[in-house]
Design a protein around this motif. Structure first.
Motif, short mmCIF file in Angstrom:
data_model
loop_
_atom_site.label_atom_id
_atom_site.label_comp_id
_atom_site.label_asym_id
_atom_site.label_seq_id
_atom_site.Cartn_x
_atom_site.Cartn_y
_atom_site.Cartn_z
N UNK A 1 -62.26 34.37 5.62
CA UNK A 1 -61.00 34.63 4.93
C UNK A 1 -60.52 33.40 4.17
N UNK A 2 -60.76 32.22 4.73
CA UNK A 2 -60.31 30.98 4.10
C UNK A 2 -61.23 30.52 2.98
N UNK A 3 -62.53 30.57 3.26
CA UNK A 3 -63.48 29.89 2.38
C UNK A 3 -64.55 30.78 1.77
N UNK A 4 -64.67 32.01 2.27
CA UNK A 4 -65.72 32.88 1.78
C UNK A 4 -67.07 32.53 2.40
N UNK A 5 -68.10 33.20 1.93
CA UNK A 5 -69.43 32.98 2.49
C UNK A 5 -69.93 31.56 2.20
N UNK A 6 -70.76 31.04 3.10
CA UNK A 6 -71.37 29.74 2.85
C UNK A 6 -71.64 28.96 4.11
N UNK A 7 -71.92 27.68 3.92
CA UNK A 7 -72.24 26.80 5.05
C UNK A 7 -71.10 26.78 6.06
#
Length: 387
Positions: free
Chosen positions: A69-75
């Motif tokens: 929710x904060x940063x989206x998909x990824x590391x």
């Protein structure tokens, strides 16, 4: 010393990401596991020197969902394995690092885990993990005038997969890592073949592929499995092929690794050297110590295997003549630099089977425990999951 174990990636649609990485890396997820305490489902992919862990939230309150929710998909995090997690946590506290938990937490892949606050690691969430030791207590199944040792992993409602080790090997020491990779997708059954581990050495019965194939059949009967997938390494692969010939209705799909069905006298001499009894007379021999620790009767085992190997050049003629009649879907896998059996042996077995696929894996040691486990598990999962 800490070493990189895996890289965690938060994803919205795990199935789509698994498919994308299949196209990108040519490897499928070999293990999927839900960690209820963390409200996350993990999907592991083998990436050679480390693993990729795809993280799928199991609810709106999942920490992974908050991250998405904060940063989206990824590391999401990088994880380092250590030998002693509690000692590592104490060292980090003494160095004034802030940990996200007071005590180690249960994580995926049979690990205990702890995280360092990302504010202290330049925005990267760092995990430290320690492998736990799963219970490998065997059950016993009557066989000959004694018993066979059997190890079961994974849920019984999953497809069943029988795993057969190589000559002078054991399930616990050779196949355990592979079984742990497969247990989230299969009901995995490992058996210590006759004379191996604490399984009985039969009296007045010589070792043969028929004997080991009947070991496998007796296990299927004992644990009420009408049929199963079967994987075998080296000798275990020969037993699996013979089982499929003797009892074709008991095998769903078949896979073998570094199995030689076309034995020559040169092959037999090489194997005889591997089964040398001289080491057992040397109390300082590390190999002898391993054999004594793993087998109840190592001297009887090696003698029986030496006699068995001398019969293989002649016995393989009968086996290879009947291979074209074996239509069980079979994955034939080989290691590209195995010092015992050359790639030609793997290709010859593949070419002899009417319904076989071929896979060549990197490896320079005739050892199941030292094969590229993640890659092998991915291949087996794909093969055994085909309709």
């Amino acid at each position: 010393m800490a070493h990189l174990d895996h890289i965690g990636i938060a994803v919205d649609d795990a199935a789509a990401v698994v498919e994308r990485f299949r196209d990108l890396l040519g490897t499928a997820a070999y293990k999927t596991e839900a960690v209820r305490g963390q409200q996350v489902r993990t999907h592991f992919l083998d990436a050679g020197s480390a693993k990729l862990e795809l993280l799928e939230a199991l609810g709106d309150d999942s920490p992974v969902q908050h991250f998405l929710d904060r940063q989206g998909e990824g590391l999401h995090h990088v994880a380092f394995e250590v030998d002693d997690l509690s000692a590592t946590m104490a060292r980090l506290r003494n160095a004034e690092f802030e940990l996200l938990s007071e005590d180690p937490q249960d994580g995926a892949d049979a690990k205990r885990i702890a995280f360092v606050h990302p504010a202290q690691t330049h925005g990267v969430l760092v995990e430290f993990c320690e492998s736990t030791r799963p219970d490998w207590t065997p059950r016993t199944v009557p066989r000959h005038d004694g018993h066979l040792e059997v190890f079961e992993r994974g849920a019984r409602d999953h497809p069943s997969l029988l795993v057969l080790h190589g000559a002078a090997g054991t399930t616990r020491h050779d196949a355990a890592s592979l079984m742990r990779h497969l247990e989230s997708s299969f009901h995995v059954v490992g058996v210590n073949l006759s004379g191996h581990g604490a399984s009985a050495v039969p009296n007045d019965i010589s070792f043969s592929l028929d004997l080991f194939a009947e070991d496998a059949r007796s296990i299927l009967d004992a644990i009420d499995l009408p049929s199963a997938h079967v994987f075998g390494f080296s000798l275990g692969g020969g037993a699996a092929l013979r089982l499929a010939q003797m009892h074709p209705g008991r095998i769903d799909r078949l896979a073998v690794l570094q199995t030689n069905a076309h034995w020559t006298d040169a092959h037999a001499r090489r194997m005889q050297r591997r089964l040398d009894l001289d080491d057992l007379a040397d109390p300082a021999s590390a190999r002898a110590e391993r054999l004594r620790a793993r087998h109840d009767a190592p001297k009887r085992l090696l003698r029986a295997l030496q006699s068995f190997v001398t019969t293989l050049p002649d016995a393989s003629d009968t086996l290879t003549q009947t291979l074209p009649d074996l239509d069980t879907p079979t994955l034939v896998a080989g290691l590209d630099r195995d010092p015992l059996f050359e790639l030609a042996s793997t290709r010859a077995l593949h070419d002899a089977l009417p319904n076989a696929r071929l896979a060549i894996l990197p490896g320079d040691t005739h050892s199941l425990s030292r094969a590229p486990t993640g890659l092998l598990a991915s291949l087996l999962t794909s093969h055994f999951s085909e309709a």
